[in-house]
Design an enzyme around this catalytic site. Structure first.
Site, PDB file in Angstrom:
ATOM      1  N   CYS A  32      -3.945   3.038  -5.021  1.00 11.57           N
ATOM      2  CA  CYS A  32      -2.898   2.444  -4.327  1.00 11.57           C
ATOM      3  C   CYS A  32      -2.259   1.006  -4.732  1.00 11.57           C
ATOM      4  CB  CYS A  32      -3.655   2.261  -2.709  1.00 11.57           C
ATOM      5  SG  CYS A  32      -2.716   1.315  -1.372  1.00 11.57           S
ATOM      6  N   LYS A  42      -8.575   1.130  -7.019  1.00  8.77           N
ATOM      7  CA  LYS A  42      -7.856   2.404  -6.278  1.00  8.77           C
ATOM      8  C   LYS A  42      -6.456   2.371  -7.059  1.00  8.77           C
ATOM      9  CE  LYS A  42     -10.048   1.929  -1.665  1.00  8.77           C
ATOM     10  NZ  LYS A  42      -9.919   2.263  -0.317  1.00  8.77           N
ATOM     11  N   TYR A  76      -1.923  -1.513   9.020  1.00  9.67           N
ATOM     12  CA  TYR A  76      -0.775  -2.060   8.532  1.00  9.67           C
ATOM     13  C   TYR A  76       0.096  -2.798   9.437  1.00  9.67           C
ATOM     14  CZ  TYR A  76      -2.119   1.770   4.965  1.00  9.67           C
ATOM     15  OH  TYR A  76      -2.716   2.754   4.085  1.00  9.67           O
ATOM     16  N   HIS A 105       0.705  -1.280  -0.098  1.00 12.63           N
ATOM     17  CA  HIS A 105      -0.138  -0.131   0.083  1.00 12.63           C
ATOM     18  C   HIS A 105       0.930   1.194  -0.148  1.00 12.63           C
ATOM     19  CE1 HIS A 105      -3.681  -2.059   1.495  1.00 12.63           C
ATOM     20  NE2 HIS A 105      -2.850  -2.955   1.743  1.00 12.63           N
ATOM     21  N   HIS A 162      -2.585  -3.383  -3.420  1.00 11.39           N
ATOM     22  CA  HIS A 162      -4.079  -3.060  -3.172  1.00 11.39           C
ATOM     23  C   HIS A 162      -4.831  -2.904  -4.430  1.00 11.39           C
ATOM     24  CE1 HIS A 162      -6.740  -0.453  -0.481  1.00 11.39           C
ATOM     25  NE2 HIS A 162      -7.428  -1.441  -0.804  1.00 11.39           N
TER      26      HIS A 162
HETATM   27 ZN   LIG Z   1      -3.992   0.597   0.039  1.00 14.38          ZN
END
Ligand SMILES: [Zn+2]
Length: 239
Positions: free
Chosen positions: A225, A223, A140, A111, A217
């Site tokens: 990310c 997304k 995380y 991420h 991710h």
């Molecule tokens: Zn992420």
């Protein structure tokens, strides 16, 4: 577990918990806080389930960092360099301990913190954002700072909160950055030290656990990310 037992265990790990008198006084609370700080937990001085789990992990003897040198080993390149290319150790490697866990782990998911390029943020900043979302702790397991330091987040023995539907069986790692300086556009902002530490961390985790996949991710959600494609990055070549 009794307070006395807690005091003995903290003292054994080098924390100043005072005499094992069974009284949860200021010294004991300060030692619990120091331990929580060291392992990246919420610093509240309360020996709750997360703290006790981290204590158990901290008591597990660390594997030796490197094998005893012998002639054949010295004549050869260091395996991590040979195998992992630029996977150089991060600046804080001497204080970093990658904890073991019985939780089955087979995937590392990368991420970004979605913070602007050129700006530093700490584990405590990220923890505060995640707790604002109502989570118990930072989502995380590891965070890589812009200077390459690798910081522990949620203990690896606990399921993270980083990818909807893919938290079980995975470790969530994040680098600080991922958005351009104006704070609007997704951008791969990884610094040289971050890239090196991300490779190093991924390689270490891949050696420690039965890692079958290294992903981002954005492979699981619409997304940006982590603002790059892990499948096309050298990170994915570690397996
Ligand atoms: Zn992420």
């Amino acid at each position: 577990m009794s307070v006395q037992d807690l005091q003995r265990r903290l003292t054994a790990l080098g924390y100043q918990a005072g005499p094992a008198d069974g009284v949860r006084g200021p010294k004991t609370i300060a030692a619990v806080k120091a331990f929580q700080e060291a392992v990246g937990l919420v610093v509240d001085g309360i020996a709750g389930p997360q703290t006790m789990a981290a204590l158990k992990q901290a008591e597990t003897p660390a594997k030796p960092r490197r094998p005893e040198p012998d002639k054949s080993a010295m004549a050869q390149p260091v395996p991590s360099q040979e195998t992992y290319g630029r996977a150089t150790p991060p600046p804080n490697v001497s204080s970093l301990r990658l904890l073991d866990t019985a939780r089955p782990i087979n995937e590392i998911i990368w991420h970004c913190t979605a913070t602007p390029e050129g700006r530093d943020f700490t584990v405590n900043d990220i923890r505060a954002w995640h707790k604002q979302r109502g989570w118990s702790d930072i989502g995380y397991h590891y965070i890589v700072y812009r200077d390459g330091r690798i910081m522990p987040g949620r203990p690896v023995g606990q399921v993270g909160a980083h990818v909807s539907g893919h938290n079980t069986g995975t470790i969530g790692c994040s680098y600080v950055g991922g958005v351009s300086a104006d704070g609007k556009t997704a951008k791969d902002t990884r610094t040289g030290p971050q890239r090196a530490s991300m490779l190093w961390l991924t390689a270490q985790l891949a050696k420690k656990f039965q890692i079958a996949k290294i992903s981002g991710h954005n492979e699981y959600a619409a997304k940006a990310c982590p603002s790059f494609d892990v499948r096309k990055d050298e990170l994915s070549r570690l397996l």
